[in-house]
Motif scaffolding. Structure first.
Motif, mmCIF file in Angstrom:
data_model
loop_
_atom_site.group_PDB
_atom_site.id
_atom_site.type_symbol
_atom_site.label_atom_id
_atom_site.label_comp_id
_atom_site.label_asym_id
_atom_site.label_seq_id
_atom_site.Cartn_x
_atom_site.Cartn_y
_atom_site.Cartn_z
ATOM 1 N N UNK A 94 -6.434 0.715 10.577
ATOM 2 C CA UNK A 94 -6.607 0.410 9.148
ATOM 3 C C UNK A 94 -7.147 -1.010 8.952
ATOM 4 N N UNK A 146 5.732 9.878 8.370
ATOM 5 C CA UNK A 146 4.679 9.337 7.519
ATOM 6 C C UNK A 146 5.234 8.244 6.602
ATOM 7 N N UNK A 150 3.558 4.642 7.440
ATOM 8 C CA UNK A 150 2.360 4.284 6.681
ATOM 9 C C UNK A 150 2.541 3.092 5.733
ATOM 10 N N UNK A 151 3.638 3.061 4.950
ATOM 11 C CA UNK A 151 3.765 1.900 4.051
ATOM 12 C C UNK A 151 3.841 0.571 4.790
ATOM 13 N N UNK A 153 2.034 -0.314 7.412
ATOM 14 C CA UNK A 153 0.816 -0.763 8.091
ATOM 15 C C UNK A 153 -0.177 -1.431 7.156
ATOM 16 N N UNK A 154 0.125 -1.497 5.868
ATOM 17 C CA UNK A 154 -0.903 -1.996 4.956
ATOM 18 C C UNK A 154 -0.845 -3.491 4.709
ATOM 19 N N UNK C 15 -14.392 2.232 4.192
ATOM 20 C CA UNK C 15 -13.675 1.481 5.226
ATOM 21 C C UNK C 15 -12.433 0.791 4.683
ATOM 22 N N UNK C 18 -8.464 3.176 3.017
ATOM 23 C CA UNK C 18 -7.098 3.466 3.487
ATOM 24 C C UNK C 18 -6.132 2.334 3.154
ATOM 25 N N UNK C 19 -6.547 1.126 3.458
ATOM 26 C CA UNK C 19 -5.645 0.015 3.231
ATOM 27 C C UNK C 19 -5.352 -0.185 1.739
ATOM 28 N N UNK C 22 -2.970 2.500 0.342
ATOM 29 C CA UNK C 22 -1.576 2.290 0.769
ATOM 30 C C UNK C 22 -0.965 1.125 -0.007
ATOM 31 N N UNK C 23 -1.757 0.072 -0.180
ATOM 32 C CA UNK C 23 -1.221 -1.100 -0.885
ATOM 33 C C UNK C 23 -0.885 -0.758 -2.327
ATOM 34 N N UNK C 26 2.271 1.676 -2.215
ATOM 35 C CA UNK C 26 3.539 1.239 -1.631
ATOM 36 C C UNK C 26 3.850 -0.248 -1.843
ATOM 37 N N UNK C 27 2.903 -1.015 -2.361
ATOM 38 C CA UNK C 27 3.176 -2.421 -2.626
ATOM 39 C C UNK C 27 3.144 -2.735 -4.121
#
Lengths: 284, 358, 292
Positions: A94, A146, A150-151, A153-154, C15, C18-19, C22-23, C26-27
Motif C-alpha cells: 500500500x 481483514x 487492514x486498518x 496498514x494505512x 495507486x 487503497x491507502x 483505508x484512511x 478507519x482514521x
C-alpha cells in the motif's frame, strides 16, 4: 610492567553492566520457565535452566486447557504470524504504491491527498479507540483477519519512508527509462521495485516486529479467544496470576512470554543490518 | 539520417525563470553539433527539450520534418547519454542495453544481435553479464553509450557525458565518441561547458549564453572570427587577452599605452581590445611592456603571465596578459619583456554591447 | 519533487486509492465520530443523547481524576524520556569507543527493541511479584518498605523502570548511528584543539548529535504518552487509586470500563490536540534543519 588502561576497563565495565541490565530479565524469564510451578513458588525466580523445559513448552503449545483454558499456544502463534506478515506485506504494498503516485506523477490532487495521509500521524489509535471499535463493529469486522490487519496498514510511516527513498533515486533513471519507452507501470515494476529491494526488506522486518507487537488494536478487535495473538494472550495470564488460585502456573506465564518474544527478536537479530538501516533511514 | 530543426524555441519555468529565450537552428543529417556555454546558460535545458524531457513553452522542434512538441520522449526515436550515466543499477550491462529494445517489442534474436554488435564496437563484450557497480567509470561510460547505440536512434543526445571522468580518460573517450559518430553517421547533439571538448568534437558549435545563441559555426570560424566579446573570451585556451581602451581617431589608448594601426573605430566610447596569447611575439620595438609574473612550463611551450606596464584596468591594476612562447623562452621573474602584435589579427569589441567592431 | 514526472492520467489515483480509502474509513471517520461524541451527553441507558457544547470537556478536564492523570503523565513522560535518553547515550558513546567486542555489545544492547511493551510489562510484573519476584524481595531486604500494589510512589517506580528498560534500545540504535555519522576528520581536528575527552564530548560531539537528540525526544515523549499503554495494562492498571493512570490509559478505562462515551471522547480530542502540538514542534524543527 604492563600498564592498566583504566579508561578502557571502565568503558567495558559500563557496557557489560548495560548488557546485563538489558538481557538479564529475559534470561531469568527463560530460566524460570524451565522449572516446575512448585519449585518456583518455593525458591523464587531462577537463574539457571531446570529440567521442565520440554514439559512446560509442550503444555503451553499443544495441550488444550493450558493457561488459557480454551486456546492452544500454537493457535495464538499462528494468529501472531498472520498479523505480523499480513501487516508487513500489506503495508509495503500500500505505501509503495501511494508513494510512487505522490513522487512520480504530476496531478492536481497530489497535495491534498498527501495531507490526508499526513493526518494519520495526528490520529494514533489511542486517541480514537472507542469510535474505532464502534466503526469496526458496525461494519461487522470484529474477529476477522481483514479487520485486524487492514486498518493498521494505512498509517503514514511507510508511505513517508518510501517517498523519502524515491526522492533520493536519481532523476536521470526515470528520464533514461522514458527514452527507453517504459510505461508508468513498467518503470515501477522493472526499475523502482528492484531498486528498492533493500529498503523493502528493511521495512518488512521492522513492520513484522511492529505488527507482531500490536496490543491495543487486537485487544479491542478480538472477542473470541481463538483469535488471540500471543501478545494478547499475555493479558489473560496477568488475570490468572492476579486472581491467584491454589498453585499459579508461573512457569507457563514465563514460557508464553518467551514465545511472544522469540520470533521478533530472532528476526531482528538475523537481519540486524537491514533492520538498523531501515529504522535509521525512516526517520530522515 | 535525420534533420533536426528548432524554430523560435523558448522555455519559461512555472516560477517565471526564463531558461531559453528563443533559439533557431537547423541541424543537418549526420552532423555533430555541440552546445557550449557556461553553467546555467540553458544549454542542457535545450537538449532536454529536444529529448522531450522538458516541455516546450513556445516554438517548434522538428525531427525529420515531423513536429515533436507533444510527442513523448519514447516516441521521438532519440537516445541520450547522461552525465551520471543513469545506468539501471540492478540490471546487468546486457539488461541495461536491451531494456529499451524490449519495451519496443523487438524480437529476442535481434536484440542479442544488436547488443553484441554494440558491445564489440565499444569493447565491453567481456562485461555484458556484470552489474554497473562492478565497472570502472570509463566502462560505465561505454555502457551508457552502448545503451544509446543499440537503439539506432535518429538522434544521439549527449549531456556532458565526460565530465565525471578523469582528465586522461576524458581525452580518450572524446576521440572514441568522435570516431563512433563518424562511423555511425547519426545526427548528434552534445552539451558541454568545456571549450576544448567543444572545439575538438564539433562539426559546428553553438555558443550559448543566457538562453540565446551567441554564435554558431565551425570551431575554427568561431575561434578566428568571433562575433562577440563573449564568444571570443569563451573559445580559445588559454583565454584571449583583453585590454580596455578608447580610440582618439588615430590611436587606441589604454592608460599610458598608445597603439597604432587602427582606423575606423568610434571615438570616445569604451572599447575592448582582444589579442590571442599566440598572436603576441617578442619585439624590441613592441608596444606592450610586460613585467613577468609567472612562467608555466607546459612542455612544448611556455605560458608567460604578467602585467602590462601603464595599462590599468577598471580595478586600477595592471592588465594581466598571457603570452604563449616556445619552450626555450624562460625570462627571469620581475624582468620586463617588450611584446609586439599584429594589428590585422587583433579584435576590437564595444565594451557595452560586446559586439565585435573589427 | 522530480524534475520529470509522468503526465496526467488516472494511474496515480489508482495507486493512492487503497491507502486513502483505508484512511477515510478507519482514521477520519472514527476521529470525526470522537469529535462529534465529545459534544454529546448520553443518558444512562444510551438511548437518547443531547448536544451539550463543551460540558464534557469542562466536566472531564476539571475533574480531579483527569488532573491527577495529567500530572502523572507529565512526571512519567519526563522521567522516562530523560532516563532512557541518558542511559542510551552513555551506552552508545561507550559502544562507539570500543573496538574489541563492538558488534557483540551492539547486538546485545539493541535486541530488546523487538520486545512488545505488554510483554516487557508482564516480565516486569513477575520480577516484582510479591511471592516470587526477586526484585520485590531485594528492595524490601535493603530496607525499602516496597509495595507497588499499595504505595503510589512504588507503583510509579515500577512503570517508569519497565518503560525505560523497554525504550533504551531504540535510543541506543539512533545515538550509535548518529555518533557514527559524525565525520572522523571533525573529531580528529578536535583532538588537536582540546585535550580533555570529557570537554570534547560536551563541546563537539554532543552539539553535533543535537538533531538526533531532538528527534529522539519527540519519539520518546510520544512513546511515554501512547505506547506505554501495554506496560501499564499489564502491571499496575492505573492502581493504586488511579495513581499510575496516564491520559491514554484513562481514555480507555473511562470509555470501555466506565462506558462514559462523551467524557472519553472529550479526552480523546484533547489528546489529538496534544499530538498536533508535538507534530508542529517537530516540523518546525525539521524546517530549521533544512536551512542549515
Amino acid at each position: 610492567m604492563k600498564q592498566w588502561n583504566w579508561r578502557l576497563i571502565s568503558t567495558h565495565a559500563i557496557l557489560i553492566v548495560g548488557v546485563i541490565f538489558m538481557s538479564l530479565p529475559v534470561w531469568v524469564a527463560f530460566a524460570t520457565s524451565t522449572h516446575s510451578a512448585e519449585h518456583i513458588l518455593r525458591n523464587g525466580l531462577q537463574f539457571w535452566p531446570g529440567s521442565e523445559l520440554l514439559k512446560t513448552y509442550n503444555e503451553v503449545l499443544f495441550v488444550d486447557g493450558g493457561v488459557m483454558k480454551s486456546v492452544l499456544g500454537t493457535t495464538m502463534l499462528k494468529n501472531s504470524l498472520i498479523l505480523g506478515f499480513g501487516f508487513a506485506i500489506g503495508k509495503v504494498i500500500v505505501s509503495m504504491l501511494a508513494a510512487y503516485a505522490i513522487v512520480y506523477f504530476r496531478f492536481k490532487l497530489a497535495v491534498p491527498l498527501f495531507w490526508i495521509i499526513f493526518m494519520t500521524l495526528l490520529l494514533p489509535l489511542e486517541v480514537r479507540i472507542i469510535p474505532s471499535y464502534e466503526v469496526m463493529a458496525s461494519l461487522g469486522l470484529l474477529d476477522t483477519h481483514f479487520g485486524l490487519i487492514v486498518p493498521l496498514i494505512a498509517s503514514a510511516t511507510g508511505t513517508f519512508f518510501f517517498r523519502q527513498f524515491f526522492r533520493s533515486v536519481p532523476d536521470e533513471l526515470l528520464e533514461a527509462a522514458r527514452l527507453d519507452g517504459a510505461t508508468a507501470w513498467g518503470f515501477f515494476i522493472d526499475i523502482l521495485v528492484p531498486l528498492s529491494k533493500t529498503m523493502i526488506a528493511a521495512i518488512l522486518i521492522i513492520m513484522f516486529v511492529v505488527g507482531w507487537n500490536q496490543y491495543l488494536w487486537p485487544l479491542i478487535m478480538t472477542t473470541k479467544e481463538e483469535n488471540y495473538t500471543l501478545v494478547i494472550g499475555i493479558k489473560q495470564i496477568y488475570q490468572i496470576l492476579a486472581e491467584g488460585g491454589e498453585l499459579p502456573q508461573y512457569q507457563k506465564a514465563f514460557a508464553l512470554t518467551i514465545l511472544a518474544t522469540l520470533p521478533p527478536v530472532l528476526v531482528v537479530l538475523v537481519f540486524q543490518n537491514w533492520f538498523v538501516k531501515g529504522l535509521v533511514e525512516s526517520e530522515k | 539520417m535525420s534533420k533536426v530543426q528548432l524554430t523560435n524555441v523558448k522555455k519559461t519555468y512555472p516560477n517565471g525563470a526564463v531558461a531559453v529565450r528563443g533559439v533557431d537552428m537547423e541541424i543537418q543529417s549526420g552532423e555533430f553539433i555541440v552546445f557550449v556555454g557556461p553553467s546555467g546558460c540553458g544549454k542542457s535545458t535545450l537538449l532536454r527539450m529536444v529529448a522531450g524531457l522538458e516541455s516546450i513553452t513556445d516554438g517548434q522542434i522538428m525531427i525529420d520534418d515531423q513536429l515533436m512538441n507533444d510527442i513523448s520522449p519514447a516516441d521521438r526515436d532519440v537516445a541520450m547519454v547522461f552525465q551520471n550515466y543513469a545506468l539501471y543499477p540492478h540490471m546487468t550491462v546486457r539488461g541495461n542495453m536491451s531494456y529499451g529494445l524490449k519495451n519496443r517489442g523487438m524480437p529476442k534474436e535481434e536484440i542479442n544481435q544488436r547488443v553484441s554488435d554494440a558491445a564489440k564496437m565499444l569493447r565491453i563484450g567481456d562485461f555484458l553479464d556484470r552489474q554497473p557497480n562492478e565497472l570502472s567509470g570509463g566502462q560505465r561510460q561505454r555502457v551508457a553509450m552502448g545503451r544509446a547505440i543499440v537503439r539506432e536512434p535518429k538522434v544521439f543526445l549527449f549531456d556532458e557525458p565526460l565530465s565525471n571522468l578523469d582528465a586522461k580518460l576524458r581525452v580518450q573517450m572524446r576521440i572514441e565518441i568522435k570516431r563512433l559518430q563518424r562511423r555511425m553517421n547519426v545526427t548528434s547533439i552534445y552539451v558541454t561547458h568545456d571549450q576544448t571538448e567543444a572545439m575538438t568534437l564539433a562539426d559546428r558549435l553553438a555558443v550559448i549564453n543566457d538562453g540565446k545563441i551567441e554564435q554558431m559555426g565551425t570551431p575554427i570560424d568561431l575561434y578566428n572570427d568571433p562575433a562577440t566579446l563573449f564568444v571570443a573570451s569563451f573559445i580559445g585556451s588559454p583565454q584571449v587577452n583583453l585590454l580596455p581602451a578608447t580610440f582618439d581617431g588615430q590611436h587606441l589608448i589604454s592608460g599610458d599605452v598608445k597603439l597604432t594601426g587602427f582606423t575606423d573605430l568610434p571615438v570616445s566610447t569604451d572599447l575592448v581590445l582582444g589579442i590571442r596569447p599566440d598572436e603576441l611575439h617578442l619585439d624590441d620595438g613592441g608596444q606592450f611592456p610586460m613585467r613577468v609574473d609567472i612562467v608555466e612550463q607546459h612542455g612544448s611551450d611556455n605560458l608567460i603571465y604578467g602585467g602590462i606596464l601603464g595599462a590599468m584596468n577598471e580595478g586600477e591594476e595592471e592588465t594581466e596578459f598571457c603570452f604563449k612562447a616556445g619552450q626555450d623562452m624562460l625570462p627571469d621573474l620581475e624582468s620586463t619583456l617588450m611584446l609586439g602584435f599584429n594589428a590585422e589579427r587583433a579584435m576590437v569589441f564595444s565594451k557595452d554591447s560586446g559586439e565585435r567592431l573589427r | 519533487m522530480k524534475r520529470v514526472q509522468f503526465e496526467r492520467s488516472s494511474i496515480p489515483f489508482l495507486f493512492v486509492a487503497p491507502q486513502i480509502i483505508i484512511i477515510l474509513v478507519f482514521f477520519i471517520w472514527p476521529a470525526a465520530q470522537a469529535i462529534y461524541q465529545s459534544f454529546l451527553l448520553e443518558d444512562a441507558w444510551g438511548l437518547s443523547s443531547q448536544f451539550v457544547w463543551f460540558r464534557n470537556y469542562k466536566d472531564t478536564i476539571f475533574s480531579e481524576s483527569w488532573l491527577q492523570a495529567a500530572g502523572f503523565t507529565i512526571v512519567f513522560s519526563t522521567l522516562v524520556t530523560f532516563l532512557s535518553l541518558a542511559l542510551a547515550l552513555l551506552l552508545a558513546v561507550k559502544a562507539n569507543e570500543v573496538i574489541r567486542g563492538a558488534s557483540t555489545y551492539k547486538t546485545t544492547l539493541m535486541w530488546a527493541y523487538a520486545i512488545a511493551p505488554p510483554v516487557a510489562g508482564l516480565m516486569g510484573n513477575l520480577m516484582f511479584h510479591p511471592l516470587i519476584g526477586d526484585l520485590y524481595k531485594f528492595l524490601n531486604a535493603i530496607g525499602w518498605d516496597f509495595n507497588h500494589k499499595l504505595d503510589s510512589f512504588d507503583a510509579g517506580f515500577v512503570v517508569v523502570l519497565i518503560s525505560v528498560w523497554k525504550q533504551v534500545s531504540v535510543n541506543f540504535i539512533f545515538f550509535l548511528s548518529g555518533l557514527q555519522g559524525i565525520p572522523k576528520s571533525v573529531l580528529e581536528a578536535s583532538m588537536m584543539d582540546c585535550k580533555s575527552s570529557f570537554r570534547r564530548f560536551w563541546t563537539i560531539t554532543f552539539p553535533l548529535l543535537a538533531p538526533t537528540t531532538f528527534f529522539l525526544m519527540v519519539i520518546n515523549i510520544t512513546y511515554a504518552f501512547f505506547e506505554t499503554f501495554g506496560i501499564i495494562d499489564t502491571t499496575t492498571r492505573g492502581a493504586p487509586g488511579g495513581a499510575t493512570n496516564t491520559l491514554v490509559y484513562k481514555v480507555f478505562q473511562d470509555g470501555f470500563r466506565g462506558a462514559d462515551l462523551g467524557g472519553s471522547s472529550a479526552q480523546s480530542v484533547v489528546l489529538m490536540l496534544m499530538v498536533l502540538a508535538l507534530t508542529i514542534v517537530q516540523f518546525r524543527f525539521i524546517e530549521r534543519k533544512v536551512h542549515y
